[in-house]
Motif scaffolding. Structure first.
Motif, PDB file in Angstrom:
ATOM      1  N   PRO A 124       0.807  -1.217   0.000  1.00  0.00           N
ATOM      2  CA  PRO A 124       0.000   0.000   0.000  1.00  0.00           C
ATOM      3  C   PRO A 124       0.842   1.269   0.000  1.00  0.00           C
ATOM      4  CG  PRO A 124       0.081  -0.907   2.192  1.00  0.00           C
ATOM      5  CD  PRO A 124       0.770  -1.899   1.283  1.00  0.00           C
ATOM      6  N   SER A 125       0.258   2.350  -0.514  1.00  0.00           N
ATOM      7  CA  SER A 125       0.884   3.662  -0.419  1.00  0.00           C
ATOM      8  C   SER A 125       0.645   4.208   0.984  1.00  0.00           C
ATOM      9  CB  SER A 125       0.259   4.612  -1.445  1.00  0.00           C
ATOM     10  OG  SER A 125      -1.098   4.872  -1.098  1.00  0.00           O
ATOM     11  N   ALA A 126       1.252   5.331   1.297  1.00  0.00           N
ATOM     12  CA  ALA A 126       1.050   5.956   2.616  1.00  0.00           C
ATOM     13  C   ALA A 126      -0.423   6.305   2.822  1.00  0.00           C
ATOM     14  CB  ALA A 126       1.929   7.199   2.741  1.00  0.00           C
ATOM     15  N   VAL A 148       7.082   4.453   3.694  1.00  0.00           N
ATOM     16  CA  VAL A 148       6.452   3.136   3.747  1.00  0.00           C
ATOM     17  C   VAL A 148       7.268   2.153   2.909  1.00  0.00           C
ATOM     18  CG1 VAL A 148       4.364   1.817   3.251  1.00  0.00           C
ATOM     19  CG2 VAL A 148       4.179   4.187   4.021  1.00  0.00           C
ATOM     20  N   ARG A 149       7.673   1.068   3.531  1.00  0.00           N
ATOM     21  CA  ARG A 149       8.407  -0.007   2.868  1.00  0.00           C
ATOM     22  C   ARG A 149       7.697  -1.313   3.196  1.00  0.00           C
ATOM     23  NH1 ARG A 149      10.272   3.816   0.759  1.00  0.00           N
ATOM     24  NH2 ARG A 149      12.368   4.625   0.912  1.00  0.00           N
ATOM     25  N   CYS A 150       7.274  -2.037   2.178  1.00  0.00           N
ATOM     26  CA  CYS A 150       6.512  -3.265   2.386  1.00  0.00           C
ATOM     27  C   CYS A 150       7.113  -4.425   1.609  1.00  0.00           C
ATOM     28  CB  CYS A 150       5.066  -3.080   1.904  1.00  0.00           C
ATOM     29  SG  CYS A 150       4.168  -1.737   2.706  1.00  0.00           S
ATOM     30  N   HIS A 151       6.841  -5.624   2.090  1.00  0.00           N
ATOM     31  CA  HIS A 151       7.167  -6.834   1.346  1.00  0.00           C
ATOM     32  C   HIS A 151       6.098  -7.878   1.634  1.00  0.00           C
ATOM     33  CE1 HIS A 151       9.141  -7.700   5.231  1.00  0.00           C
ATOM     34  NE2 HIS A 151       8.816  -8.935   4.966  1.00  0.00           N
ATOM     35  N   GLY A 199     -10.515  -7.630  -2.124  1.00  0.00           N
ATOM     36  CA  GLY A 199     -11.515  -7.036  -3.001  1.00  0.00           C
ATOM     37  C   GLY A 199     -11.149  -5.655  -3.516  1.00  0.00           C
ATOM     38  N   GLY A 200      -9.878  -5.421  -3.758  1.00  0.00           N
ATOM     39  CA  GLY A 200      -9.446  -4.137  -4.294  1.00  0.00           C
ATOM     40  C   GLY A 200      -9.180  -3.071  -3.260  1.00  0.00           C
ATOM     41  N   ARG A 201      -9.248  -3.418  -1.966  1.00  0.00           N
ATOM     42  CA  ARG A 201      -8.913  -2.431  -0.931  1.00  0.00           C
ATOM     43  C   ARG A 201      -8.023  -3.083   0.114  1.00  0.00           C
ATOM     44  NH1 ARG A 201     -12.863  -1.931   3.699  1.00  0.00           N
ATOM     45  NH2 ARG A 201     -13.908  -3.930   3.733  1.00  0.00           N
ATOM     46  N   TRP A 202      -7.271  -2.227   0.816  1.00  0.00           N
ATOM     47  CA  TRP A 202      -6.339  -2.697   1.839  1.00  0.00           C
ATOM     48  C   TRP A 202      -7.050  -2.832   3.177  1.00  0.00           C
ATOM     49  CZ3 TRP A 202      -1.933  -4.720   0.460  1.00  0.00           C
ATOM     50  CH2 TRP A 202      -1.374  -4.342  -0.742  1.00  0.00           C
ATOM     51  N   ILE A 203      -6.810  -3.960   3.844  1.00  0.00           N
ATOM     52  CA  ILE A 203      -7.388  -4.242   5.156  1.00  0.00           C
ATOM     53  C   ILE A 203      -6.250  -4.393   6.158  1.00  0.00           C
ATOM     54  CG2 ILE A 203      -8.804  -5.878   6.472  1.00  0.00           C
ATOM     55  CD1 ILE A 203     -10.332  -4.534   4.208  1.00  0.00           C
ATOM     56  N   LEU A 204      -6.348  -3.718   7.289  1.00  0.00           N
ATOM     57  CA  LEU A 204      -5.343  -3.832   8.343  1.00  0.00           C
ATOM     58  C   LEU A 204      -5.572  -5.110   9.126  1.00  0.00           C
ATOM     59  CD1 LEU A 204      -3.025  -2.359   9.901  1.00  0.00           C
ATOM     60  CD2 LEU A 204      -4.810  -1.569  11.451  1.00  0.00           C
ATOM     61  N   LEU A 205      -4.532  -5.938   9.243  1.00  0.00           N
ATOM     62  CA  LEU A 205      -4.620  -7.175  10.027  1.00  0.00           C
ATOM     63  C   LEU A 205      -3.988  -7.005  11.395  1.00  0.00           C
ATOM     64  CD1 LEU A 205      -3.707  -9.773   7.250  1.00  0.00           C
ATOM     65  CD2 LEU A 205      -5.981  -9.021   7.994  1.00  0.00           C
ATOM     66  N   SER A 206      -2.893  -6.250  11.474  1.00  0.00           N
ATOM     67  CA  SER A 206      -2.287  -5.961  12.773  1.00  0.00           C
ATOM     68  C   SER A 206      -1.476  -4.681  12.686  1.00  0.00           C
ATOM     69  CB  SER A 206      -1.393  -7.117  13.243  1.00  0.00           C
ATOM     70  OG  SER A 206      -0.208  -7.169  12.505  1.00  0.00           O
TER      71      SER A 206
END
Length: 94
Positions: free
Chosen positions: A20-22, A49-52, A85-92
């Motif tokens: 995700p972007s910021a 933001v750095r993701c993997h 479904g095309g959107r980001w969901i926070l898990l933790s």
């Protein structure tokens, strides 16, 4: 000339964002029922933001980022998000 083209292509390829972007990260945090209690940082200051991708699930991303604490100092945080479904969901959120 070929060297310049190769360098330009390499630079363009390294600019591909993973995760995700910021703004997307901030939106996921604000929308999440996972966050219990108040968030201790300002979501409008999220940056770096750095993701993997996680090894367990190809739709999940582990992200590290910076944000300003409500008191004003910068803090490092991390989160796990998933594309659903095309959107980001926070898990933790750590």
């Amino acid at each position: 000339m070929q060297l310049l083209i190769i360098l330009a292509l390499a630079a363009a390829g390294s600019a591909v964002r993973v995760g995700p972007s910021a703004a997307e990260l901030a939106a996921a945090i604000r929308a999440s029922p996972v966050v219990s209690g108040p968030v201790t940082f300002r979501t409008d200051t999220i940056g770096s933001v750095r993701c993997h991708r996680t090894e367990e699930e190809p739709t999940e991303y582990f992200c590290r980022f910076r944000a300003r604490a409500k008191e004003g100092s910068w803090m490092r945080r991390s989160a796990i998000l998933a594309m659903d479904g095309g959107r980001w969901i926070l898990l933790s959120l750590d």
